[in-house]
Structures are given as C-alpha cells and as structure tokens.
Design an enzyme around this catalytic site. Structure first.
Site, PDB file in Angstrom:
ATOM      1  N   HIS A   1      48.975  28.620  14.544  1.00 10.95           N
ATOM      2  CA  HIS A   1      48.065  27.554  14.982  1.00 10.95           C
ATOM      3  C   HIS A   1      47.884  26.550  13.837  1.00 10.95           C
ATOM      4  O   HIS A   1      47.677  26.961  12.687  1.00 10.95           O
ATOM      5  CB  HIS A   1      46.708  28.151  15.398  1.00 10.95           C
ATOM      6  CG  HIS A   1      45.787  27.093  15.918  1.00 10.95           C
ATOM      7  ND1 HIS A   1      45.899  26.582  17.191  1.00 10.95           N
ATOM      8  CD2 HIS A   1      44.785  26.407  15.318  1.00 10.95           C
ATOM      9  CE1 HIS A   1      44.993  25.627  17.356  1.00 10.95           C
ATOM     10  NE2 HIS A   1      44.300  25.509  16.234  1.00 10.95           N
TER      11      HIS A   1
ATOM     12  N   GLU B   1      52.847  25.988   7.998  1.00 11.13           N
ATOM     13  CA  GLU B   1      53.399  26.723   9.148  1.00 11.13           C
ATOM     14  C   GLU B   1      54.769  27.348   8.880  1.00 11.13           C
ATOM     15  O   GLU B   1      54.993  28.517   9.194  1.00 11.13           O
ATOM     16  CB  GLU B   1      53.526  25.787  10.354  1.00 11.13           C
ATOM     17  CG  GLU B   1      52.201  25.281  10.853  1.00 11.13           C
ATOM     18  CD  GLU B   1      52.345  24.421  12.098  1.00 11.13           C
ATOM     19  OE1 GLU B   1      53.158  24.752  12.969  1.00 11.13           O
ATOM     20  OE2 GLU B   1      51.627  23.419  12.192  1.00 11.13           O
TER      21      GLU B   1
HETATM   22  C1  GAR Z   1      53.134  23.440  15.775  1.00 11.35           C
HETATM   23  O1  GAR Z   1      52.384  22.579  14.970  1.00 11.35           O
HETATM   24  C2  GAR Z   1      52.297  24.652  16.154  1.00 11.35           C
HETATM   25  O2  GAR Z   1      51.441  25.073  15.147  1.00 11.35           O
HETATM   26  C3  GAR Z   1      51.509  24.111  17.324  1.00 11.35           C
HETATM   27  O3  GAR Z   1      52.442  23.347  18.044  1.00 11.35           O
HETATM   28  C4  GAR Z   1      53.412  22.788  17.134  1.00 11.35           C
HETATM   29  C5  GAR Z   1      54.792  23.096  17.651  1.00 11.35           C
HETATM   30  O4  GAR Z   1      55.785  22.514  16.851  1.00 11.35           O
HETATM   31  N1  GAR Z   1      50.918  25.179  18.094  1.00 11.35           N
HETATM   32  C6  GAR Z   1      49.731  25.091  18.667  1.00 11.35           C
HETATM   33  O5  GAR Z   1      49.048  24.093  18.634  1.00 11.35           O
HETATM   34  C7  GAR Z   1      49.263  26.371  19.352  1.00 11.35           C
HETATM   35  N2  GAR Z   1      47.872  26.288  19.688  1.00 11.35           N
HETATM   36  P1  GAR Z   1      57.292  23.024  16.868  1.00 11.35           P
HETATM   37  O6  GAR Z   1      57.718  23.118  18.343  1.00 11.35           O
HETATM   38  O7  GAR Z   1      58.058  21.942  16.140  1.00 11.35           O
HETATM   39  O8  GAR Z   1      57.358  24.356  16.200  1.00 11.35           O
END
Ligand code: GAR
Length: 207
Positions: A110, A181
């Site tokens: 998250h 992340e």
């Molecule tokens: C990321 O920032 C992840 O942390 C977020 O969505 C994005 C996906 O990016 N997740 C959430 O908000 C979950 N509540 P990605 O597809 O490039 O990995």
C-alpha cells in the site's frame, strides 16, 4: 520453494520489481506460478507473458454480479493452490471467503504509512493526491498481511519517504515506488520464502 501468485491491476511496476529481484538473487527460493489481473489491458500481463509466466484476466465486468466474480476469482486462486498470494497493485477487494481460506497467506503493498491514508477510497494515485492536499511532509509505503478489514492486517514492513515542496501526485507516486515499494515488497517475499516471518497474536514477529 515458495509458490506465489501475483495479482495486479495496471502498470505492474511492483511485479517488475519482484521479477528483477528474482533475477538478481534478492528473492530466493520462490516461483511465480501465475499473474492474475482484473484488467485485460494491464501492462503487467505483458510483463508476465514476456517471461513465460501464465497470465489470467478475471474482471468483475465479465460477471453478472460481484458474488459470481468473487467465486470465479477464489476458484482460480484455489486451483493454482499457491503458498502465498501477492497483491502488487491489485485494486479489487479480496473476497471474504478467500481471506478466510488464505489466512496470513496474502500480502499487499500500500502506498502510504498505514494507518494514514488507507482504507476505502485510498488507492493508487488517489493516495498521493490526498497526501499533497493534507500537506504532510513524510509519507511512505507499507507491506502487510491481508485480513477481513481494508488495509488493516498485520504490518510486515514500512519505509518513510519525504514529500517535496514541488511534488505532483505523479512525482510523489514515483518516489514512493522507487524508495519504498519496490524494495519492501521483494524483501517481504524473500523473508516469507525463508521463514523469517510469523504472525503471532495478530502481529508480525521476525524469527
Ligand atoms: C502501487 O503504488 C501500489 O502501492 C498501489 O497501486 C500502485 C500499483 O502500481 N496499490 C494500492 O493502492 C493498493 N491499495 P504498479 O501496477 O505499477 O505496481
């Protein structure tokens, strides 16, 4: 060998971070069985395909109601029978029956320091928009186990990231991904693969 299924919704940069960490030996003892997306156009599915990893699209839009989607999604995961389900930017709520069945075997990344800026309505870029609206100086990311609440499960790891004066939601999102992340999620998978993490009394203990 930890057998994982990675669930994605969009760009898949966290999936890419996992693939890169496997290549560099930063995640060991782990095999990706499949990638599941709720969105047929997700770049993440192309990333999986280019690595020869089976990719599946299961979208709520293809089902008459949420119950039918929940059943199909849970059935697919059960058929794949992973040791761990990794939500790497998966923006669909996990069905309760699946959470019960995979207790402490689903993790999520998250893009904030939980319990700030999480829960219903806080996902993807929206999180960073709210952070900038509120004017906080430090944000970050959290990797946690998934329980029946929304972003409420036991916290595995967190990393702080500073908010800069000139940030836009996009620039902040990129910094949180790069500095938090893409590091936290591979580390958590490796910790789980090597048995360094246990959940005791609803809290994560390192052993
Ligand atoms: C990321 O920032 C992840 O942390 C977020 O969505 C994005 C996906 O990016 N997740 C959430 O908000 C979950 N509540 P990605 O597809 O490039 O990995």
């Amino acid at each position: 060998m930890l057998r994982i299924v990675v669930c994605v919704s969009g760009g898949g940069t966290n999936l890419q971070a996992i693939l890169d960490a496997i290549d560099r030996g930063k995640i060991t003892n782990t095999e990706i069985l499949a990638v599941i997306s709720n969105n047929a156009g997700a770049r993440a599915l192309t990333r999986a395909e280019s690595r020869g990893i089976p990719g599946f699209c299961i979208s709520p839009k293809s089902f008459s109601d949420r119950e039918a989607f929940n059943r199909a999604f849970t059935d697919k995961i059960c058929e794949l029978n992973p040791d761990l389900v990794v939500l790497a930017g998966f923006l669909v709520r996990i069905p309760e029956a699946m959470v019960a069945r995979f207790s402490n075997r689903i993790i999520n990344i998250h893009p904030s320091l939980i319990p700030s800026f999480c829960g219903v309505g806080y996902y993807g870029l929206k999180v960073h928009e709210k952070v900038l609206e509120r004017g906080i100086r430090v944000t970050g990311a959290t990797v946690h186990f998934v329980n029946e609440g929304m972003d409420e499960g036991p916290i595995i790891a967190q990393r702080a990231v500073s908010v800069e004066e000139e940030d836009t939601p996009e620039s902040l999102q990129r910094r949180v991904m790069e500095q938090a992340e893409w590091i936290l999620l591979p580390e958590a998978i490796d910790d789980i693969a090597d048995g360094r993490i246990a959940v005791v009394n609803n809290k994560v203990r390192r052993q």
